[in-house]
Enzyme design. Structure first.
Site, PDB file in Angstrom:
ATOM      1  CG  HIS A  54       3.367  45.115  21.229  1.00 24.76           C
ATOM      2  ND1 HIS A  54       4.689  44.735  21.239  1.00 24.76           N
ATOM      3  CD2 HIS A  54       3.316  46.272  21.935  1.00 24.76           C
ATOM      4  CE1 HIS A  54       5.400  45.615  21.916  1.00 24.76           C
ATOM      5  NE2 HIS A  54       4.584  46.556  22.366  1.00 24.76           N
ATOM      6  CD  GLU A  56       4.220  40.710  17.698  1.00 26.72           C
ATOM      7  OE1 GLU A  56       5.429  40.593  17.491  1.00 26.72           O
ATOM      8  OE2 GLU A  56       3.683  41.806  17.985  1.00 26.72           O
ATOM      9  CB  CYS A  84       8.999  42.763  21.866  1.00 26.73           C
ATOM     10  SG  CYS A  84       7.324  42.677  22.561  1.00 26.73           S
ATOM     11  CB  CYS A  87       4.951  39.804  21.291  1.00 28.46           C
ATOM     12  SG  CYS A  87       4.089  41.402  21.263  1.00 28.46           S
TER      13      CYS A  87
END
Length: 155
Positions: A54, A56, A84, A87
């Site tokens: 991801h 992040e 999410c 993260c």
């Protein structure tokens, strides 16, 4: 020259466009310390074949390397879409004090849409949240990506 939230969100959007160009969900993130971007990331789950890919998480890894510390204090993360659960947990664990995001994530957002992990009193760290910065631009790249994705799937 003084930079503002829109400037850094535009930098995150540039990264989201890089993800879009390689058929990844177009989310970009930057981490800023004293006016300097010290962490950048965009989604690479498919490219890396890794669920941790991801934007992040990638930006946090880069910022931690730059700071030589797991604590990403005195920084702001700019991310094009609301983080999410994974993260958001990483943001709390990294002690990032502020997160700025563009578009809400109504299915998995953990900065208020589904749950607010970033500001849970039960956790040892809470994060200041600023939402809606360049919301239209952040939303439209996601909408366009998923239109393209559905069209390819139908072919």
């Amino acid at each position: 020259m003084e930079f503002n939230d829109e400037y850094y969100m535009n930098e995150a959007l540039k990264l989201a466009k890089e993800a879009y160009d390689i058929d990844e969900v177009p989310i970009g993130a930057v981490i800023v310390h004293n006016g300097e971007i010290i962490g950048r990331g965009y989604n690479k789950r498919n490219s890396l074949a890794n669920p941790l890919g991801h934007a992040e998480i990638i930006a946090i890894n880069e910022a931690a390397g730059y700071l030589k510390d797991w604590r990403i204090e005195e920084c702001t993360m700019y991310v094009t879409v609301e983080p999410c659960p994974m993260c958001s947990g990483a943001i709390v664990q990294a002690r990032i004090p502020r997160v700025v995001f563009g578009a809400k994530n109504k299915k998995a957002g953990c900065a208020g849409s589904v749950i607010n992990l970033l500001q849970m009193d039960a956790l040892n760290h809470q994060v200041e949240i600023t939402e809606g910065v360049l919301q239209e631009e952040c939303s439209s790249i996601m909408t366009e990506f998923f239109k393209r994705f559905r069209k390819k799937a139908a072919e």
